[in-house]
Every structure is written in structure tokens, then in C-alpha cells.
Design an enzyme around this catalytic site. Structure first.
Site, PDB file in Angstrom:
ATOM      1  N   CYS A   2       0.848  -1.189   0.000  1.00 34.11           N
ATOM      2  CA  CYS A   2       0.000   0.000   0.000  1.00 34.11           C
ATOM      3  C   CYS A   2       0.883   1.238   0.000  1.00 34.11           C
ATOM      4  O   CYS A   2       2.106   1.149   0.081  1.00 34.11           O
ATOM      5  CB  CYS A   2      -0.904   0.014   1.228  1.00 34.11           C
ATOM      6  SG  CYS A   2      -1.994  -1.413   1.381  1.00 34.11           S
ATOM      7  N   GLY A  28      -1.583   1.361  -4.785  1.00 31.50           N
ATOM      8  CA  GLY A  28      -2.864   0.777  -4.392  1.00 31.50           C
ATOM      9  C   GLY A  28      -4.018   1.537  -4.988  1.00 31.50           C
ATOM     10  O   GLY A  28      -4.037   2.779  -4.949  1.00 31.50           O
ATOM     11  N   ASN A 107       1.499  -0.090   5.906  1.00 32.40           N
ATOM     12  CA  ASN A 107       1.763  -0.751   4.636  1.00 32.40           C
ATOM     13  C   ASN A 107       2.450  -2.063   4.950  1.00 32.40           C
ATOM     14  O   ASN A 107       3.499  -2.085   5.596  1.00 32.40           O
ATOM     15  CB  ASN A 107       2.679   0.136   3.774  1.00 32.40           C
ATOM     16  CG  ASN A 107       3.273  -0.612   2.593  1.00 32.40           C
ATOM     17  OD1 ASN A 107       2.653  -1.512   2.030  1.00 32.40           O
ATOM     18  ND2 ASN A 107       4.492  -0.246   2.216  1.00 32.40           N
ATOM     19  N   GLY A 108       1.864  -3.186   4.532  1.00 29.90           N
ATOM     20  CA  GLY A 108       2.494  -4.471   4.769  1.00 29.90           C
ATOM     21  C   GLY A 108       1.508  -5.539   5.194  1.00 29.90           C
ATOM     22  O   GLY A 108       0.292  -5.366   5.107  1.00 29.90           O
ATOM     23  N   TYR A 276       9.423  -3.355  -9.396  1.00 32.59           N
ATOM     24  CA  TYR A 276       8.071  -3.054  -9.890  1.00 32.59           C
ATOM     25  C   TYR A 276       7.352  -1.919  -9.169  1.00 32.59           C
ATOM     26  O   TYR A 276       6.850  -0.999  -9.803  1.00 32.59           O
ATOM     27  CB  TYR A 276       7.211  -4.319  -9.819  1.00 32.59           C
ATOM     28  CG  TYR A 276       5.766  -4.100 -10.232  1.00 32.59           C
ATOM     29  CD1 TYR A 276       5.413  -4.011 -11.579  1.00 32.59           C
ATOM     30  CD2 TYR A 276       4.762  -3.982  -9.278  1.00 32.59           C
ATOM     31  CE1 TYR A 276       4.091  -3.810 -11.961  1.00 32.59           C
ATOM     32  CE2 TYR A 276       3.438  -3.779  -9.662  1.00 32.59           C
ATOM     33  CZ  TYR A 276       3.103  -3.692 -10.993  1.00 32.59           C
ATOM     34  OH  TYR A 276       1.810  -3.488 -11.361  1.00 32.59           O
TER      35      TYR A 276
END
Length: 499
Positions: A2, A28, A107-108, A276
Site C-alpha cells: 500500500c 494501491g 503498509n504491509g 516493480y
């Protein structure tokens, strides 16, 4: 994976967070949310909903969110309900009212979420209302802050509570938050798997007039530096693995970064950030994402050169699969002396297909987002370049499309080594059966995808390109920095998706 961003010290914090979220939209697309705290009125304001940032926060919605501390989140769901209605309860930011009033985003993924949920109920009688692991982190932190039965707040107490959380929660996570009337905080998991960067800037004269505490500085923490750069923040540094930062209402910055060193926990930044996820404008651990991707193309070209020299393959053109592989494809073209051609045209209004939430939606997106220029492809041997090959859905469709456009031979080059193992730390492939390279040789993968040959960057080439050995490469080599029960995690993901 995210995107998170937090701003403290300016009366325009919510506007800056909203702009920052737009710069992190690539991380996201499922949902977005902003939580603000106003130090003058001592009130929280919160809004979150499913959809892109621009859809969730029109001018009227943003007008109702104000304060000098704001945190925001753009969601890429890896676990939890996937439908819009069911997913709304899982959106971030999240809050607890006691003690102090705490709001957080993260985030995670927490791989032992189910165990934490069970422990919270059995030991503290806390019931979680969502399937979002942030709620577990938030309740653990609040419970740790209450452990001493002392409601006075201090950084020593806060850092002790977070370090206890590190002992309890296992996974990869970066967290931002606000404690009402106390300040702003940020911390990063002990391995530093998920990124988090701190920035600062001096306030304008107009901001100083309105800033309640008037310490003259605004701070921002973000998943990526591109948001900091856009908002005018000077990058201070990446948070260290296991580091805890707290900035109080006077602007005093407190930091504790000894958890990982004391516990001899090695740094393991996610390699997929470089391959990416991150914006090419960003830097991570002082490494340029753009520069790393140029290196990917250069090293992959050097690894392929012998195949060209021997005549095993005869590429006429090098073609990037938009968007992430473009930089590497340019570098490959320059290194090999083979013309670079953009003959796959992207529909800019289609979402990133990798982070869509079902296999069927990814297939439809591939069909909609690209068209091939047949006049430039017909009769040629085409070297397609992609950032990575995960499920193979996109790759197979594109290879078929290029063949239908008249290509003679089609080769596929990946700037990431074969992904053969699941990820449990925030990237959505925790099931090995979804991975096209799992249990297969490279010729077998090429046959499945319909390519004449497939070439992967080696792990040595990847590390050399990034210039670091401190990488989480579990999806490549199966060496997980954080122990995880793969069976329970996959079952949890599947159960939530069917809910």
C-alpha cells in the site's frame, strides 16, 4: 503493498496528504482514506472510501478534513474481503479512543495476525471488528501503552510499547500515526522490509501565522520520496529497520533505532520495490529506482549477449511491456545495439493489472489496456521486456497478441529472476500454485507462455544492479526473513476472499 503518507506541522496537512496519496496511487487502487487531528479544536476528522484517490476525495470531502496532523492511506488489498461493500469495514486509517486517542495507517502484512487476534481476545478481552491486520497492531499498541497503569505520556513509554509490539507482531510493515494532543509517530518493521522515508521543510510565512504550535517546521513521512519531492520536503533519510520516531507538539524529534541491532536482526528491504512497485522518480535506501532499472537492463543484456552471438536468438527489435519495464528496455537496447520500439500502446485509463484483485479482472484488464502496432511487428523477431513474470497472465496474453500481429519469433526477457515462492509481507501472491515459475524449468515456463525463449535476470545481476545484498528475496530464493506459517496464511487469505 500500500501507500502511506503523514504530515505534521502545517495547517494544510490534509491537502498535502491528499496530493501525496495521488503520487502514491500506483501502490494501491482499491481505496483511500485520510485522518486528521486539529491541535486547536482537539478534534479528529476522518474520511475513507473505496476507489481511486481522486474519486474518494473531491473538494467537498477534503473540506471537512482539517488539522495540523494528517495521515493517509491508499489501499492494495492482499488479505480481506475483496468486494466493495464487504471491504469498507477494512479500510484505513483506523482509530482507538483509549488511551489518548490514537490513529494509524500501515503498509504491509502481519503473518501471525490470527494468533494476535486470538491472544487479544483471550488475554485482554479485545474484540477485533475487521479483517485488517492494522486493527491488531493498533490494539496491541494501545494495550502496551496501558500496561503500566500510568496514563502519562512520554517517548520512553511509547518506544517501549512499540518495541513490545515488534516482539509480538511478525511480518513486514511500516506504520504512521497520530496520538491526540501528543504528536506524530512513525516506525518500520525490524527487517525494514517495507519502506518509509522522513522529510522536512520550513513553513511559509502564511503557514506560520496559522500553525498552532509555531515551531516553524513541517515533517512528512512517506512510502516513497516522489511524494516528498512533489510537496517540497527535503529528504532527511530512510527510517532504519526497527526505528521508532516520535515528533511532539513542540516539534521535538525523538528517535530510537537500536531494536534491530540489539536483537541482531538483518536489514532485508523488499527487492520488488526496485523491480516493480516504486515510482522511477523515487529513491529507496539512497538508491535511485530509475538507476536500478537502467542497471537491470544493462546486466540482463550482458547475460543474453552470448545467445545472440551464437545465433540461438536473433531479435530485430526490443519492445517494453508498458510501463515499468520501459527504462530497462531502453538500457538493453543501448547495450545490445538493437533498435528500441514502443509497439505496444497502452490505454492510460486502465489500472495496473498486477494489483487488481482477481485473476479474471487481471485478464480483462490486459485485453483492454494494450494494443499492438502490427505494421512494426509483422515478420520481425521481437524481444519483449517485462519487469517481472509472476502469474504469467499478462505475459501470455501479450505474447499471443504479438504473434497475432505477425511476429516471426517472440522472446521474453524479465528484469527479475524467476518468482517461484509466495510472498507473505505485502505483495499479493501468497499461493505458490499461482506462480507460473513455481516448480518449472525456464523452457517449461516459455512453453506455457507461448514464447520461443524466456530469459531472466540472475540473482547476482539483480543484487549488482541495486548495489545491495540487504534484500528480501524470499519470493526468489525461498529464504524468509520472518518465520511464517504458510498454510495458515494462505487459508486466511482464501477464507476472507470467500467471505
Amino acid at each position: 503493498m500500500c501507500g502511506v503518507i503523514g504530515v505534521f506541522g502545517t495547517p494544510y496537512s490534509s491537502q498535502e496528504v491528499q496530493q501525496g496519496l495521488q503520487l502514491l496511487q500506483h501502490r494501491g487502487q482499491d481505496a483511500a482514506g485520510i485522518l486528521s487531528f486539529n491541535s486547536q479544536s482537539k478534534n479528529f476528522s476522518l474520511y475513507k472510501d473505496v476507489g481511486l484517490v481522486s474519486k474518494v476525495f473531491d473538494e467537498s470531502k477534503l473540506y471537512g478534513i482539517s488539522g495540523d496532523i494528517s495521515i493517509g492511506h491508499t489501499r492494495y488489498a492482499t488479505v480481506g474481503p475483496k468486494t466493495a461493500l464487504d471491504a469498507k469495514r477494512d479500510l484505513q486509517p483506523m482509530m482507538v479512543n483509549y488511551p489518548f486517542g490514537i490513529g494509524m495507517v500501515h503498509n504491509g502484512n502481519i503473518v501471525n495476525y490470527y494468533q494476535l487476534k486470538k491472544d487479544l481476545k483471550e488475554t485482554t478481552n479485545r474484540i477485533l471488528f475487521t479483517q485488517n491486520d492494522l486493527e491488531a497492531l493498533l490494539n496491541i499498541l494501545s494495550q502496551n501503552l496501558l500496561a503500566t497503569n500510568d496514563l502519562n505520556f512520554s517517548f520512553d513509554k511509547f518506544q517501549s510499547s512499540v518495541k513490545s509490539l515488534f516482539d509480538q507482531a511478525k511480518g513486514g510493515f511500516s506504520v504512521l500515526g497520530v496520538v491526540a494532543e501528543k504528536g506524530f509517530f512513525a516506525f518500520r518493521d525490524p527487517h525494514g522490509i517495507r519502506p518509509l522515508i522522513l522529510g522536512r521543510r520550513r513553513l511559509t510565512d502564511e503557514e506560520k501565522k496559522q500553525q498552532p504550535n509555531n515551531f516553524g517546521i513541517s515533517y512528512c513521512a512517506s512510502s516513497e520520496t516522489n511524494a516528498l519531492n512533489f510537496l517540497g520536503y527535503e529528504v532527511v533519510r530512510d527510517l532504519s529497520p526497527g526505528e521508532i520516531i516520535f515528533i511532539d507538539h513542540t516539534g521535538e524529534v525523538y528517535s530510537s533505532s537500536n531494536y534491530s541491532t540489539q536483537n541482531k536482526i538483518p536489514a532485508k528491504t523488499c527487492m520488488f520495490e526496485y523491480v516493480y512497485f516504486s515510482n522511477p522518480e523515487s529513491k529507496l535506501e539512497n538508491v535511485s529506482i530509475y538507476g536500478a532499472r537502467l542497471n537491470f537492463g544493462k546486466h540482463l543484456a550482458e547475460e543474453i549477449r552470448s545467445k545472440i552471438d551464437s545465433g540461438a536468438i536473433k531479435p530485430d527489435i526490443i519492445v517494453p511491456i508498458p510501463e515499468t519495464s520501459r527504462v530497462a528496455a531502453i538500457s538493453m537496447s543501448e547495450t545490445l545495439g538493437i533498435p528500441y520500439r514502443e509497439v505496444l500502446i497502452k490505454n492510460r485509463y486502465i489500472q495496473r493489472s498486477f494489483i487488481l484483485n482477481t485473476q479474471e479482472s487481471r485478464k480483462r484488464a490486459v485485453q483492454l489496456k494494450l494494443t499492438a502496432i502490427a505494421s512494426e511487428i509483422k515478420g520481425k523477431n521481437v524481444m519483449l521486456v517485462d519487469d517481472s513474470v509472476v502469474r504469467g497472465t499478462t505475459s501470455k496474453k501479450i505474447i499471443d497478441m504479438v504473434r497475432e500481429a505477425g511476429a516471426n519469433e517472440v522472446y521474453l526477457a524479465s528484469t527479475c529472476p524467476p518468482i517461484r515462492h509466495p510472498c507473505f509481507y505485502g505483495v499479493d501472491f501468497p499461493d505458490p500454485n499461482e506462480l507460473v515459475a513455481h516448480g518449472k524449468t525456464e523452457p517449461e515456463v516459455a512453453k506455457m507462455l507461448g514464447a520461443d525463449h524466456i530469459f531472466y535476470l540472475t540473482t547476482e545481476g539483480l543484487k549488482k544492479s541495486i548495489g545491495s545484498e540487504k534484500l528480501c528475496m524470499a519470493c526468489i530464493d525461498g529464504k524468509y526473513p520472518v518465520d511464517c506459517n504458510t498454510k495458515s496464511f494462505s487459508e486466511m487469505r482464501q477464507a476472507h476472499r470467500e467471505a
